[in-house]
Scaffold this motif. Structure first.
Motif: not given
Length: 459
Positions: A201-211, A214-226, A235-240
């Motif tokens: 899902h994260l890889q797919e978000a990296m490949e999809i481009r918004d209008v 830039l890549p689209v942001e992803i929903d964060v549901k769990k605060m583990d390593e992933i 955060k990187m997408v917002c900075e870009l």
């Protein structure tokens, strides 16, 4: 620094929990199965299954107790037999008197003779020696005059309890352990499948481009390593996005500055041109006239550069108006060439024009843009290929495209010329050509430059 709450939310903690639960479940399940099997075995085989005795100990004990019997009656011998049967329920026992008479029996299943002869006794001992059942023969009271007593115990009674349980219930235990292992494998598979799904899902978000590209942001549901990786990605997408917005604003300001500067420069340039014209009316020496002529040439060059700079800025800002319509492109180019003919002729150029009709002379283009393209190309020939004193304008038709070819015999684009500003002029040509869905090629060498303006044929 170790943070316990952060560690408990990590994937490592979750996997360690799975391992711990798997080990605990295996141990508990195996212990439960073992107790269950032992209880069943006790009911079927008695206490012997929990504590096996070796044959030598049983034989010694049988001899010792038989020797200690003092009263040789049927009742006493029967009590002795019953005592041993409590210990070994599967055992069979009998007493043969001195005269060979079969006296007392207990749990004897086979047919024994009522009168034992020496020959039968010898045959019986020979058959039982080292065989199954395990047979012990001893004289009652330690005296042969009292006859002998015999005990027969199946040898499977002396099988070690664990071996006995394994032989009887081994398949059941094996299936239970395999089921627990499979359960652990399934839980582990589901655990890693969830991780893989989130990574994909994260890889797919990296490949999809918004209008905005830039890549689209992803929903964060769990605060583990992933989840932390997804948070860093967002955060990187917002900075870009912020960086791109700043870049667009800066680019817009830069374009507005260039456009305003180009407009402001034209006012003093017009005044300079007017003053130079007034001065040229006065009586000047030959050297003064040459200086005025050079000044006029420089003013024309500066004016053209400002025009190109302004046009390039408007094109990059998508503010250069584009209106496409169908025109007779062959007639249009002839008109353009006629305008420039006297200019090249005045400079002493050898002019070679060879324009033939295409299969379809109607091109869907913006005549202002197309005129600007040819003006820029002719200006480049005049400024940068003046040494060759040649310009050729021809047409070319192939199976795939129709084209106009502009050729000169200058020093090529890799060599420096006295005039500047060729780069921005060609940049404008590139933007306008592609904006009208045309194509162009440049082939430049020391012997000259050839440029093709092409329109591909629609099949």
């Amino acid at each position: 620094m170790f943070r316990p709450f952060k560690f408990l939310r990590s994937l490592l903690a979750k996997y360690m929990l799975i391992i711990f639960l798997a080990i605990s479940i295996v141990q508990i399940a195996y212990f439960t199965l073992a107790i269950f099997v032992l209880e069943i075995a006790k009911k079927e085989h008695g206490d012997i299954v929990t504590k096996a005795e070796i044959t030598s100990e049983v034989e010694e004990k049988w001899h010792t107790e038989a020797k200690n019997i003092k009263n040789f009656t049927d009742e006493v011998v029967s009590q002795h037999f019953e005592k041993w049967q409590e210990r070994y329920p599967k055992a069979s026992m009998f007493w043969v008197g001195q005269d060979g008479t079969l006296l007392t029996t207990l749990n004897v299943m086979e047919q024994l003779p009522s009168k034992w002869t020496p020959a039968f006794t010898t045959k019986f001992i020979k058959e039982r020696y080292g065989g199954d059942p395990f047979t012990i023969i001893t004289f009652l009271g330690g005296d042969e005059s009292n006859g002998f007593i015999v005990i027969e115990i199946p040898r499977d009674v002396f099988t070690p309890p664990l071996k006995h349980i394994y032989e009887t219930y081994g398949t059941f235990l094996f299936i239970g352990v395999i089921a627990i292992i499979l359960f652990f494998i399934v839980v582990s598979f589901l655990f890693f499948k969830g991780i893989r799904k989130r990574l994909l899902h994260l890889q797919e978000a990296m490949e999809i481009r918004d209008v905005d590209g830039l890549p689209v942001e992803i929903d964060v549901k769990k605060m583990d390593e992933i989840g932390q990786l997804q948070q860093s990605f967002n955060k990187m997408v917002c900075e870009l996005r912020d960086s791109k917005n700043r870049e667009l604003k800066e680019e817009q300001l830069r374009r507005e500055l260039i456009a305003n500067l180009s407009h402001d420069l034209r006012t003093p340039l017009t005044k300079i041109r007017a003053q130079s014209y007034s001065i040229s009316k006065e009586e000047l020496t030959e050297e003064g006239q040459q200086a005025m002529k050079a000044m006029e040439t420089s003013i024309i060059s500066i004016d053209a550069l400002i025009e190109n700079l302004m046009s390039y800025t408007l094109l990059m800002a998508s503010k250069y108006k584009y209106e496409a319509k169908e025109i007779n492109v062959l007639r249009f180019v002839r008109e353009q060439m006629s305008t420039w003919y006297t200019v090249f002729e005045k400079e002493g150029f050898n002019i070679d024009i060879e324009l033939h009709s295409f299969e379809n002379n109607g091109w869907q283009v913006d005549p202002i843009w197309l005129g600007r393209i040819f003006d820029n190309l002719f200006q480049n020939v005049l400024r940068h290929a003046n040494s060759g004193k040649y310009i050729g304008v021809k047409t070319e038709s192939t199976e795939h495209y129709d084209a106009f070819i502009i050729r000169d015999c200058g020093n090529g684009m890799k060599n420096e010329s006295n005039a500047k500003g060729a780069g921005i002029g060609l940049s404008i040509v590139d933007i306008m050509v592609k904006g009208m869905s045309l194509d162009w090629d440049i082939c430049s060498s020391e012997s000259g430059t050839e440029i093709k303006i092409k329109r591909y044929k629609v099949k």
